[in-house]
Design an enzyme around this catalytic site. Structure first.
Site, PDB file in Angstrom:
ATOM      1  N   CYS A  96      -0.983  43.632  73.114  1.00 47.16           N
ATOM      2  CA  CYS A  96      -0.446  43.903  74.447  1.00 47.16           C
ATOM      3  C   CYS A  96      -1.032  45.224  74.961  1.00 47.16           C
ATOM      4  CB  CYS A  96       1.089  43.966  74.401  1.00 47.16           C
ATOM      5  SG  CYS A  96       1.751  45.450  73.618  1.00 47.16           S
ATOM      6  N   ASN A 149       5.897  42.707  63.586  1.00 49.54           N
ATOM      7  CA  ASN A 149       6.766  42.943  64.730  1.00 49.54           C
ATOM      8  C   ASN A 149       8.228  42.963  64.283  1.00 49.54           C
ATOM      9  OD1 ASN A 149       6.255  40.051  64.408  1.00 49.54           O
ATOM     10  ND2 ASN A 149       7.305  39.706  66.345  1.00 49.54           N
ATOM     11  N   CYS A 177       0.010  48.370  72.957  1.00 45.82           N
ATOM     12  CA  CYS A 177      -0.677  48.453  71.664  1.00 45.82           C
ATOM     13  C   CYS A 177      -2.146  48.815  71.838  1.00 45.82           C
ATOM     14  CB  CYS A 177      -0.539  47.141  70.899  1.00 45.82           C
ATOM     15  SG  CYS A 177       1.135  46.879  70.268  1.00 45.82           S
ATOM     16  N   GLU A 227      11.827  42.768  66.267  1.00 48.11           N
ATOM     17  CA  GLU A 227      12.510  42.575  67.541  1.00 48.11           C
ATOM     18  C   GLU A 227      13.883  43.229  67.538  1.00 48.11           C
ATOM     19  OE1 GLU A 227      10.510  38.346  68.861  1.00 48.11           O
ATOM     20  OE2 GLU A 227      12.607  38.354  68.287  1.00 48.11           O
ATOM     21  N   ASN A 228      14.412  43.378  68.748  1.00 40.80           N
ATOM     22  CA  ASN A 228      15.736  43.930  68.946  1.00 40.80           C
ATOM     23  C   ASN A 228      16.392  43.143  70.064  1.00 40.80           C
ATOM     24  OD1 ASN A 228      17.717  45.965  70.284  1.00 40.80           O
ATOM     25  ND2 ASN A 228      17.237  46.843  68.275  1.00 40.80           N
ATOM     26  N   VAL A 229      17.703  42.988  69.990  1.00 40.83           N
ATOM     27  CA  VAL A 229      18.408  42.252  71.037  1.00 40.83           C
ATOM     28  C   VAL A 229      18.185  42.907  72.407  1.00 40.83           C
ATOM     29  CG1 VAL A 229      20.636  43.419  70.776  1.00 40.83           C
ATOM     30  CG2 VAL A 229      20.566  41.057  71.596  1.00 40.83           C
ATOM     31  N   SER A 230      18.006  44.215  72.425  1.00 39.19           N
ATOM     32  CA  SER A 230      17.595  44.920  73.635  1.00 39.19           C
ATOM     33  C   SER A 230      16.065  44.885  73.619  1.00 39.19           C
ATOM     34  CB  SER A 230      18.120  46.360  73.613  1.00 39.19           C
ATOM     35  OG  SER A 230      17.645  47.064  74.725  1.00 39.19           O
ATOM     36  N   TYR A 231      15.494  43.860  74.230  1.00 34.83           N
ATOM     37  CA  TYR A 231      14.093  43.507  74.054  1.00 34.83           C
ATOM     38  C   TYR A 231      13.106  44.665  74.229  1.00 34.83           C
ATOM     39  CZ  TYR A 231      11.668  39.266  72.828  1.00 34.83           C
ATOM     40  OH  TYR A 231      11.006  38.295  72.129  1.00 34.83           O
ATOM     41  N   GLU A 244       1.140  45.823  65.760  1.00 32.19           N
ATOM     42  CA  GLU A 244       0.067  46.811  65.789  1.00 32.19           C
ATOM     43  C   GLU A 244       0.623  48.236  65.779  1.00 32.19           C
ATOM     44  OE1 GLU A 244      -1.234  43.249  68.362  1.00 32.19           O
ATOM     45  OE2 GLU A 244       0.619  44.303  67.868  1.00 32.19           O
TER      46      GLU A 244
END
Length: 139
Positions: A85, A40, A88, A42-46, A53
């Site tokens: 999720c 995974n 995915c 992540e990004n600050v802009s979720y 996956e």
């Protein structure tokens, strides 16, 4: 199975998850036996975060792989196994609705399921038909 589980656990350590601190690793077993992993990011802009996956699927497709036998997904959530999720699940089902799915914990516990169990009545390429007509002619 041991190889993809091991690879999923290994790549989990490379996850970029400074916001949730929830690292996930995935490893796909391709039709030709190659194993391709993803983690995974992540990004600050979720909403721009990509799951392990889908990371593995994108990496595999970019390397010419489109046939997948199974996937291992490794994450830590105490007594619960972490399953893919909804997004995915749909992406994985696109390639093989009968794919085996191995959910694993870092302590080596494994739970086997399959895409058809995780996503019954999935939206498949057979669910739609795309016209090859020029859209300008349909105005």
């Amino acid at each position: 199975v041991k190889q993809i589980v091991s690879k999923a656990k290994e790549v989990r350590e490379k996850a970029y998850c400074p916001y949730s601190n929830f690292s996930v690793g995935a490893a796909l077993l391709c039709g030709d036996g190659e194993i391709i992993d993803g983690c995974n990011v992540e990004n600050v802009s979720y909403g721009l975060t990509i799951c392990a996956e889908r990371s593995a699927i994108c990496k595999a497709v970019s390397q010419g792989q489109k046939v997948f036998k199974s996937i291992a997904i490794c994450a830590e959530m105490k007594e619960h196994f972490v399953s893919p999720c909804g997004a995915c699940r749909q992406v994985l089902a696109e390639f093989n609705i009968n794919m085996d799915v191995y959910l694993c914990k870092p302590n080596n516990e494994i739970f086997k399921t399959s895409m058809d169990k995780l996503l019954p009545l999935f939206f498949s390429p057979n669910s739609v038909s795309f016209s090859s007509q020029d859209p300008k002619n349909n105005i």
